[in-house]
Design a protein around this motif. Structure first.
Motif, PDB file in Angstrom:
ATOM      1  N   ILE A 125       0.975  -1.268  -0.059  1.00 23.11           N
ATOM      2  CA  ILE A 125      -0.143   0.149  -0.183  1.00 23.11           C
ATOM      3  C   ILE A 125       1.001   1.282  -0.134  1.00 23.11           C
ATOM      4  O   ILE A 125       1.700   1.448   0.917  1.00 23.11           O
ATOM      5  CB  ILE A 125      -0.965   0.051   1.242  1.00 23.11           C
ATOM      6  N   GLU A 126       0.574   2.155  -0.992  1.00 24.02           N
ATOM      7  CA  GLU A 126       1.579   3.217  -1.159  1.00 24.02           C
ATOM      8  C   GLU A 126       3.112   2.883  -0.992  1.00 24.02           C
ATOM      9  O   GLU A 126       3.777   3.768  -0.286  1.00 24.02           O
ATOM     10  CB  GLU A 126       0.961   4.205  -0.070  1.00 24.02           C
ATOM     11  N   LEU A 177      -2.254  -2.320  12.214  1.00 26.82           N
ATOM     12  CA  LEU A 177      -3.241  -1.266  11.408  1.00 26.82           C
ATOM     13  C   LEU A 177      -4.617  -2.084  10.829  1.00 26.82           C
ATOM     14  O   LEU A 177      -4.535  -3.099  10.480  1.00 26.82           O
ATOM     15  CB  LEU A 177      -2.583  -0.413  10.303  1.00 26.82           C
ATOM     16  N   ARG A 178      -5.441  -1.031  10.912  1.00 24.89           N
ATOM     17  CA  ARG A 178      -6.865  -1.784  10.252  1.00 24.89           C
ATOM     18  C   ARG A 178      -6.930  -1.393   8.960  1.00 24.89           C
ATOM     19  O   ARG A 178      -6.990  -0.220   8.506  1.00 24.89           O
ATOM     20  CB  ARG A 178      -8.030  -1.265  10.965  1.00 24.89           C
ATOM     21  N   TYR A 179      -6.998  -2.487   8.160  1.00 23.98           N
ATOM     22  CA  TYR A 179      -7.257  -1.947   6.719  1.00 23.98           C
ATOM     23  C   TYR A 179      -8.675  -1.870   6.309  1.00 23.98           C
ATOM     24  O   TYR A 179      -9.438  -2.455   7.288  1.00 23.98           O
ATOM     25  CB  TYR A 179      -6.416  -2.990   5.745  1.00 23.98           C
ATOM     26  N   ARG A 180      -9.029  -1.369   5.163  1.00 17.62           N
ATOM     27  CA  ARG A 180     -10.421  -1.107   4.697  1.00 17.62           C
ATOM     28  C   ARG A 180     -11.288  -2.575   4.913  1.00 17.62           C
ATOM     29  O   ARG A 180     -12.567  -2.264   4.970  1.00 17.62           O
ATOM     30  CB  ARG A 180     -10.466  -0.663   3.589  1.00 17.62           C
ATOM     31  N   LEU A 210      -3.325  -5.371   9.766  1.00 19.74           N
ATOM     32  CA  LEU A 210      -1.848  -5.366   9.221  1.00 19.74           C
ATOM     33  C   LEU A 210      -0.826  -5.077   9.812  1.00 19.74           C
ATOM     34  O   LEU A 210      -0.944  -4.140  10.707  1.00 19.74           O
ATOM     35  CB  LEU A 210      -1.829  -4.595   7.747  1.00 19.74           C
ATOM     36  N   PHE A 211       0.380  -5.502   9.692  1.00 18.13           N
ATOM     37  CA  PHE A 211       1.563  -5.201  10.294  1.00 18.13           C
ATOM     38  C   PHE A 211       2.698  -4.780   9.439  1.00 18.13           C
ATOM     39  O   PHE A 211       2.810  -5.382   8.425  1.00 18.13           O
ATOM     40  CB  PHE A 211       2.077  -6.357  11.047  1.00 18.13           C
ATOM     41  N   LYS A 212       3.401  -3.904   9.824  1.00 15.35           N
ATOM     42  CA  LYS A 212       4.753  -3.402   8.867  1.00 15.35           C
ATOM     43  C   LYS A 212       5.689  -4.394   9.238  1.00 15.35           C
ATOM     44  O   LYS A 212       5.490  -5.154  10.322  1.00 15.35           O
ATOM     45  CB  LYS A 212       5.004  -1.877   9.344  1.00 15.35           C
ATOM     46  N   ALA A 213       6.762  -4.221   8.306  1.00 15.61           N
ATOM     47  CA  ALA A 213       7.929  -5.414   8.695  1.00 15.61           C
ATOM     48  C   ALA A 213       8.797  -5.341  10.176  1.00 15.61           C
ATOM     49  O   ALA A 213       8.691  -6.222  10.735  1.00 15.61           O
ATOM     50  CB  ALA A 213       9.005  -5.129   7.519  1.00 15.61           C
TER      51      ALA A 213
END
Length: 90
Positions: free
Chosen positions: A5-6, A40-43, A48-51
């Motif tokens: 994402i982005e 983080l909550r995705y749509r 989701l988690f960053k690396a």
């Protein structure tokens, strides 16, 4: 397979649990306790988690914690038939 994402890669709750060999429920409990990053909550309501968050979760999941011996250990040893003998020696 991470979601991009982005330009940044994110890993799903399922991917993290599969990689670390813990259940999704365990990850949820750890998140609730604040032991690991919340993610983080995705749509799609997907977590989701960053690396770098995945690495923090990995470190928490693979931590070694010393066993605290005390009055509870006697009770636990009793499960193996040793608790009563140890109490007699005390």
């Amino acid at each position: 397979m991470p979601v991009t994402i982005e330009g940044e890669e994110y890993y799903t709750n399922s991917e993290v649990s599969d990689e670390l060999k813990v259940s999704r429920q365990t990850l949820w409990r750890w998140r609730e306790k604040g032991s690991i990053p919340a993610g983080l909550r995705y749509r799609t309501r997907q977590v989701l988690f960053k690396a770098d968050e995945v690495e923090a979760i990995r470190q928490f999941a693979n931590r070694l914690v010393p066993i605290e011996l005390g009055s509870g250990s006697v009770r636990q040893l009793g499960l193996f038939g040793r608790g009563s003998r140890q109490q007699e020696e005390s």
